[in-house]
Motif scaffolding. Sequence first.
Motif, PDB file in Angstrom:
ATOM      1  N   GLY A 195      93.065  56.608  -6.477  1.00 26.66           N
ATOM      2  CA  GLY A 195      92.689  55.445  -7.515  1.00 26.66           C
ATOM      3  C   GLY A 195      93.494  55.570  -8.809  1.00 26.66           C
ATOM      4  N   PHE A 196      95.031  56.372  -9.349  1.00 29.28           N
ATOM      5  CA  PHE A 196      95.761  55.979 -10.116  1.00 29.28           C
ATOM      6  C   PHE A 196      96.582  54.953 -10.738  1.00 29.28           C
ATOM      7  CE2 PHE A 196      94.788  60.960  -9.025  1.00 29.28           C
ATOM      8  CZ  PHE A 196      94.606  61.366 -10.223  1.00 29.28           C
ATOM      9  N   LYS A 197      96.165  54.346 -11.530  1.00 29.46           N
ATOM     10  CA  LYS A 197      97.521  53.103 -11.588  1.00 29.46           C
ATOM     11  C   LYS A 197      99.014  54.106 -11.069  1.00 29.46           C
ATOM     12  CE  LYS A 197      95.194  51.501 -15.665  1.00 29.46           C
ATOM     13  NZ  LYS A 197      94.762  51.103 -17.256  1.00 29.46           N
ATOM     14  N   ALA A 198     100.137  52.576 -10.523  1.00 33.87           N
ATOM     15  CA  ALA A 198     101.347  53.466 -10.698  1.00 33.87           C
ATOM     16  C   ALA A 198     101.843  53.938 -11.072  1.00 33.87           C
ATOM     17  CB  ALA A 198     101.708  52.115 -10.185  1.00 33.87           C
ATOM     18  N   ASP A 199     102.006  53.588 -12.327  1.00 28.66           N
ATOM     19  CA  ASP A 199     102.848  54.496 -13.637  1.00 28.66           C
ATOM     20  C   ASP A 199     102.419  56.065 -13.219  1.00 28.66           C
ATOM     21  OD1 ASP A 199     104.292  52.371 -13.772  1.00 28.66           O
ATOM     22  OD2 ASP A 199     103.730  51.642 -15.821  1.00 28.66           O
ATOM     23  N   GLU A 200     100.729  55.772 -13.760  1.00 32.04           N
ATOM     24  CA  GLU A 200     100.793  57.651 -13.665  1.00 32.04           C
ATOM     25  C   GLU A 200     100.621  58.509 -12.179  1.00 32.04           C
ATOM     26  OE1 GLU A 200      96.108  55.758 -16.611  1.00 32.04           O
ATOM     27  OE2 GLU A 200      96.046  56.426 -14.063  1.00 32.04           O
ATOM     28  N   ALA A 201     100.669  57.476 -11.426  1.00 33.18           N
ATOM     29  CA  ALA A 201     101.274  58.378  -9.735  1.00 33.18           C
ATOM     30  C   ALA A 201     102.017  58.752 -10.048  1.00 33.18           C
ATOM     31  CB  ALA A 201     100.612  57.051  -8.995  1.00 33.18           C
ATOM     32  N   LYS A 202     103.474  58.631 -10.551  1.00 26.20           N
ATOM     33  CA  LYS A 202     104.780  58.270 -10.318  1.00 26.20           C
ATOM     34  C   LYS A 202     105.334  59.245 -11.524  1.00 26.20           C
ATOM     35  CE  LYS A 202     108.196  56.165 -13.146  1.00 26.20           C
ATOM     36  NZ  LYS A 202     108.632  55.424 -13.219  1.00 26.20           N
ATOM     37  N   ALA A 203     104.594  59.515 -12.576  1.00 27.22           N
ATOM     38  CA  ALA A 203     104.262  60.803 -13.447  1.00 27.22           C
ATOM     39  C   ALA A 203     103.907  62.108 -13.064  1.00 27.22           C
ATOM     40  CB  ALA A 203     103.928  60.409 -14.485  1.00 27.22           C
ATOM     41  N   ILE A 204     102.758  62.005 -12.840  1.00 30.40           N
ATOM     42  CA  ILE A 204     102.060  63.191 -12.308  1.00 30.40           C
ATOM     43  C   ILE A 204     102.998  63.973 -10.750  1.00 30.40           C
ATOM     44  CG2 ILE A 204     100.615  63.448 -10.260  1.00 30.40           C
ATOM     45  CD1 ILE A 204      98.443  61.468 -12.018  1.00 30.40           C
ATOM     46  N   VAL A 205     103.522  62.678  -9.738  1.00 28.73           N
ATOM     47  CA  VAL A 205     103.923  63.324  -8.830  1.00 28.73           C
ATOM     48  C   VAL A 205     105.634  63.777  -9.540  1.00 28.73           C
ATOM     49  CG1 VAL A 205     106.017  62.834  -6.553  1.00 28.73           C
ATOM     50  CG2 VAL A 205     103.166  61.788  -6.998  1.00 28.73           C
ATOM     51  N   MET A 206     106.296  63.524 -10.653  1.00 31.33           N
ATOM     52  CA  MET A 206     107.694  63.748 -10.898  1.00 31.33           C
ATOM     53  C   MET A 206     107.608  64.916 -11.322  1.00 31.33           C
ATOM     54  SD  MET A 206     109.430  60.501 -12.499  1.00 31.33           S
ATOM     55  CE  MET A 206     110.110  60.829 -13.219  1.00 31.33           C
ATOM     56  N   GLN A 207     105.908  65.509 -12.121  1.00 36.03           N
ATOM     57  CA  GLN A 207     105.573  66.455 -12.927  1.00 36.03           C
ATOM     58  C   GLN A 207     105.808  67.617 -12.092  1.00 36.03           C
ATOM     59  OE1 GLN A 207     106.128  67.617 -15.888  1.00 36.03           O
ATOM     60  NE2 GLN A 207     105.763  69.852 -14.960  1.00 36.03           N
ATOM     61  N   THR A 208     105.042  67.052 -10.782  1.00 36.83           N
ATOM     62  CA  THR A 208     104.614  68.232 -10.085  1.00 36.83           C
ATOM     63  C   THR A 208     106.205  68.349  -9.039  1.00 36.83           C
ATOM     64  OG1 THR A 208     102.335  67.148  -9.369  1.00 36.83           O
ATOM     65  CG2 THR A 208     103.232  68.092  -7.790  1.00 36.83           C
ATOM     66  N   MET A 209     107.248  67.992  -8.600  1.00 40.55           N
ATOM     67  CA  MET A 209     108.652  67.531  -8.153  1.00 40.55           C
ATOM     68  C   MET A 209     109.163  68.624  -9.681  1.00 40.55           C
ATOM     69  SD  MET A 209     108.948  66.492  -4.975  1.00 40.55           S
ATOM     70  CE  MET A 209     110.475  66.042  -5.313  1.00 40.55           C
ATOM     71  N   ARG A 210     109.051  68.511 -10.739  1.00 43.20           N
ATOM     72  CA  ARG A 210     109.660  69.350 -11.635  1.00 43.20           C
ATOM     73  C   ARG A 210     108.900  70.911 -11.706  1.00 43.20           C
ATOM     74  NH1 ARG A 210     108.777  66.121 -15.470  1.00 43.20           N
ATOM     75  NH2 ARG A 210     109.990  64.483 -15.260  1.00 43.20           N
ATOM     76  N   GLY A 211     107.854  70.573 -11.325  1.00 44.89           N
ATOM     77  CA  GLY A 211     107.030  72.926 -11.362  1.00 44.89           C
ATOM     78  C   GLY A 211     107.684  73.011 -10.163  1.00 44.89           C
ATOM     79  N   ALA A 212     107.460  72.685  -9.170  1.00 48.61           N
ATOM     80  CA  ALA A 212     107.894  73.139  -8.151  1.00 48.61           C
ATOM     81  C   ALA A 212     109.610  73.613  -7.655  1.00 48.61           C
ATOM     82  CB  ALA A 212     107.732  72.238  -7.112  1.00 48.61           C
ATOM     83  N   VAL A 213     109.869  72.744  -8.562  1.00 51.38           N
ATOM     84  CA  VAL A 213     111.702  73.575  -8.683  1.00 51.38           C
ATOM     85  C   VAL A 213     111.897  74.244  -9.662  1.00 51.38           C
ATOM     86  CG1 VAL A 213     113.975  72.546  -8.920  1.00 51.38           C
ATOM     87  CG2 VAL A 213     112.309  71.005  -8.120  1.00 51.38           C
TER      88      VAL A 213
END
Length: 262
Positions: A195-213
Motif C-alpha cells: 500500500g505504499f507509494k514506490a518512492d516511499e517504499a524504497k525510502a523505508i527499505v533503504m532506511q531499514t537496511m541502514r539501521g540493520a547495518v
Amino acid sequence: MKVSIIGAGAMGGAIAEGLIKGDYIKNEDITVSDPCLETRKRFADLGITATPSNQLAAQGADVVMVVVKPWLVESVLTGLRDVLDYNSQMLVVVAAGVKSGDIRQWMEKDGAMIPLFLCIPNIAIAQQQSMTFLVPTASAKPQDTEALKALYDSMGTTLITDEQHLSAGTTLASCGIAYAMRYIRAAAEGGVELGFKADEAKAIVMQTMRGAVELLAATGLHPEAAIDLVTTPGGVTIKGLNEMEHAGFTSAVIRGLKAGAK
C-alpha cells in the motif's frame, strides 16, 4: 600523494569521485585518462586533470591505477611499461580475474618488477563506502601496502588479503552490492503491494537496511542474535522469515554467491 586513474568508466570513475569527495588527496593531485571526451570534460569540470593519454596520465604519479575491462589490461599495461618508474611508482590493477603472474610477464623490465597490487573495490567507493580488497604481490614493500591501505580506507573499508581469496571477495562485496540492491528492489516492490507509494517504499527499505547495518556494527551481534530480538513467539516477524526460508531465501543467497565465485 599523486594518483592517476587509467580508465574512467563505471569503476574508475567511481574511484575518482570518491577521491574528489574526500580530503585525503588534493584535486590537483588526481588525474584520469579516458578516450571519451564527454567523460574527460565531466571530470575536468570537477577540478581534476583529465587527458586522453594513458602515458601522460601515468607520468609523475605515485600511484597508477589501471581500471579497465579485463581483456584490455594487457594492452594498456604494455603501453605504460616504458613510461613507468619502477623505483618510485606503485601499480594497482583493478580488473576481476586478471592474475598477478600474467601481469609480471607483461611488465617485467630487465628482471625488475614495479610494486604491484591487485585491487577490487565496489561502486560505493564513489560515496566513500566501498568494501575494498587489496592484494600486495611479491614486488610490494610493507610501506607501499600501508600507504595504499590508507588511501582506500579514506573511501570505505579495506581488507588486505591474498590472491586466492580475491574471487570470493569480488562476489561477496563487488557483486554483492548488486545482490543487496536486488533485495532492496524486491522489498520495495513488496511495500508497494502493501500500500505504499514506490518512492516511499524504497525510502523505508533503504532506511531499514541502514539501521540493520548500524545496529550490527555498533553491537557486534551475530545477525541471528539480532533477529532474535525482534522475533516474538507467534509473531509476524517469524512468520515472514519462515515464509522466506520456505522459498529458499538463505539457500538462494549462498548459491548466488558461489555461482559468482566460479
